[in-house]
Scaffold this motif. Structure first.
Motif, mmCIF file in Angstrom:
data_model
loop_
_atom_site.group_PDB
_atom_site.id
_atom_site.type_symbol
_atom_site.label_atom_id
_atom_site.label_comp_id
_atom_site.label_asym_id
_atom_site.label_seq_id
_atom_site.Cartn_x
_atom_site.Cartn_y
_atom_site.Cartn_z
ATOM 1 N N THR A 1 33.273 44.393 29.801
ATOM 2 C CA THR A 1 32.521 44.996 30.897
ATOM 3 C C THR A 1 31.133 45.475 30.487
ATOM 4 N N ASN B 1 37.572 40.339 29.412
ATOM 5 C CA ASN B 1 36.209 40.484 29.947
ATOM 6 C C ASN B 1 35.637 41.806 29.442
ATOM 7 N N SER C 1 42.954 53.356 29.456
ATOM 8 C CA SER C 1 42.889 54.079 28.177
ATOM 9 C C SER C 1 44.257 54.607 27.750
ATOM 10 N N SER D 1 41.126 44.574 32.647
ATOM 11 C CA SER D 1 40.637 45.585 33.596
ATOM 12 C C SER D 1 39.520 45.067 34.492
ATOM 13 N N SER D 2 38.580 44.331 33.899
ATOM 14 C CA SER D 2 37.390 44.001 34.681
ATOM 15 C C SER D 2 37.303 42.538 35.099
ATOM 16 N N LYS E 1 38.001 48.465 38.749
ATOM 17 C CA LYS E 1 36.856 47.564 38.677
ATOM 18 C C LYS E 1 36.880 46.549 39.813
ATOM 19 N N GLY F 1 43.049 48.872 34.147
ATOM 20 C CA GLY F 1 42.753 49.865 35.176
ATOM 21 C C GLY F 1 42.338 49.098 36.423
ATOM 22 N N GLY G 1 45.138 55.301 33.655
ATOM 23 C CA GLY G 1 44.040 54.381 33.365
ATOM 24 C C GLY G 1 44.356 53.445 32.206
ATOM 25 N N CYS H 1 40.616 41.510 24.810
ATOM 26 C CA CYS H 1 40.086 42.010 26.088
ATOM 27 C C CYS H 1 39.364 40.827 26.719
ATOM 28 N N ASP I 1 43.853 43.046 27.864
ATOM 29 C CA ASP I 1 43.210 43.993 28.773
ATOM 30 C C ASP I 1 42.372 43.166 29.751
ATOM 31 N N TRP J 1 35.674 48.560 24.397
ATOM 32 C CA TRP J 1 37.051 48.752 24.866
ATOM 33 C C TRP J 1 38.083 48.307 23.847
HETATM 34 C C1 LIG Z 1 36.806 50.353 32.372
HETATM 35 C C2 LIG Z 1 37.566 49.669 31.316
HETATM 36 C C3 LIG Z 1 38.557 50.322 30.558
HETATM 37 C C4 LIG Z 1 38.856 51.795 30.710
HETATM 38 O O1 LIG Z 1 39.559 52.025 31.850
HETATM 39 P P1 LIG Z 1 40.073 53.497 32.241
HETATM 40 O O2 LIG Z 1 40.961 53.195 33.399
HETATM 41 O O3 LIG Z 1 38.864 54.296 32.588
HETATM 42 O O4 LIG Z 1 40.784 54.072 31.074
HETATM 43 C C5 LIG Z 1 39.262 49.581 29.631
HETATM 44 N N1 LIG Z 1 39.005 48.271 29.439
HETATM 45 C C6 LIG Z 1 38.061 47.620 30.137
HETATM 46 C C7 LIG Z 1 37.827 46.172 29.894
HETATM 47 C C8 LIG Z 1 37.309 48.303 31.093
HETATM 48 O O5 LIG Z 1 36.369 47.639 31.798
#
Ligand SMILES: *Cc1c(COP(=O)(O)O)cnc(C)c1O
Length: 356
Positions: free
Chosen positions: A147, A145, A76, A168-169, A190, A187, A74, A143, A166, A99
């Protein structure tokens, strides 16, 4: 009753992707074997991995001097892998919420962290601007976005030091100038896949900038050199990710997906601004296309549980805000159809009528 899925993560995936995933669990590629019961070192799975990488490259327009790999743990896990690899003396972070706070905490295990800018003064309701990035940093971290709070960078920023993001989202929700980043990661649960896999896009020169000896699985070079196959990769999430990318391409690629995301967000924000019972929580220019946060307007706060119930009875799923930001959050990821947003808007309008 029809369900409208606004879950923040793990979140909605296209129906065709779920169908392909279900089928592959029973019979992968007509092999008569389940995707879950074959070696990842088969030509069939290697083809899935290769296509996932090449579609990612194509959709996000990733230049040739970048590598992509997939790894478990993930986002994290990347919070500490990044400083372990690249934080020799000092790194700079922008604190835009939960985050980044978590990422900052992990970075401090490896070196000095300078929080160059933060929006904590206003409960993370905006993206900090107008700061100068120091030039003596090993890297600068953002980061794109947020979330939980619903803020998003609308531009790829310039940085005099390697920029790490980051995403992720908001990965593959909008076009990105990858060349401005040294590393993009997230990750996949999302916008792209089920939980269990992260993507890492890393510029070649970073591979020579690892600052300390590391356990094998922590070193970015391990994953690049072994093309995501140093150990068993998360086979199923990678398969689903490949299907999602195929779907995106078939729908018209990044430009069309982005157009739809802009359209959906505009619809919902317009209703939040128009409807007397609701108000937005984020500075207008920083409003996320993916995670749309709002609360009851002043004087109407007590209606919150009633609206949640009302929305639920109309099929809305996942619109309760994160416990830290309160109120409501509608996550409108790529696979969320415009129809869902229209249904939520209709619900808000009906609720307003009931309280006239
Ligand atoms: C969900 C999220 C994370 C955490 O992701 P995991 O895969 O659960 O560790 C980190 N950064 C952002 C922006 C997220 O939305």
């Amino acid at each position: 009753m029809k369900k409208y899925n606004f879950n923040a993560g793990p979140s909605i995936l296209p129906d065709v992707v779920l169908e392909a995933a279900a089928k592959a669990i029973i019979d992968f590629n007509g092999t008569g074997l389940s995707l879950l019961s074959i070696s990842h070192r088969t030509p069939e799975f290697e083809a899935v991995l290769a296509e996932a990488q090449s579609l990612f490259r194509e959709l996000l327009n990733i230049p040739d001097n970048y590598k992509i790999y997939f790894v478990g743990g993930g986002a994290s896990t990347q919070f500490f892998h990044i400083p372990a690899n690249f934080l020799g003396k000092k790194a700079g972070y922008v604190n835009t919420g939960v985050w980044t706070k978590k990422a900052i905490k992990e970075a401090k295990f490896y070196g000095e962290v300078e929080v160059v800018a933060t929006s904590e003064d206003k409960n993370f309701s905006y993206i900090p601007k107008g700061y100068t990035i120091p030039e003596d940093l090993d890297y600068f971290y953002i980061c794109t976005n947020n979330t939980i709070y619903g803020t998003e960078y609308k531009e790829d920023i310039d940085s005099p030091v390697p920029l790490i993001a980051d995403m992720s989202s908001d990965i593959l929700s909008r076009p990105v100038d990858v060349s401005k980043y040294a590393m993009i990661y997230g990750g996949a649960q999302k916008n792209l896949a089920p939980a269990g896999v992260s993507f890492v896009i890393i510029r070649d020169d970073m591979l020579e900038k690892v600052v300390r000896p590391l356990p094998t699985m922590m070193n970015v070079n391990t994953h690049v050199e072994n093309n995501s196959m140093f150990n068993t990769p998360p086979v199923f999430p990678i398969y689903v990710l490949r299907e999602t990318l195929k779907w995106m391409k078939a729908e018209g690629g990044m430009a069309e997906i982005y157009r739809r995301n802009v359209e959906k967000a505009a619809l919902l924000y317009a209703e939040i601004d128009r409807n007397s019972l609701f108000r937005g929580t984020v500075a207008e220019e920083d409003r996320s296309l993916m995670n749309i946060c709002f609360v009851m307007s002043e004087g109407n706060e007590a209606l919150m549980p009633e609206f949640l119930e009302f929305a639920k009875s109309h099929g809305m799923v996942g619109i309760k805000g994160h416990r830290l930001s309160g109120g409501f959050r509608a996550s409108c990821y790529n696979a969320c159809p415009k129809e869902s947003v229209e249904a939520l808007v209709a619900c808000m309008q009906e609720f307003e009528q009931m309280h006239k």
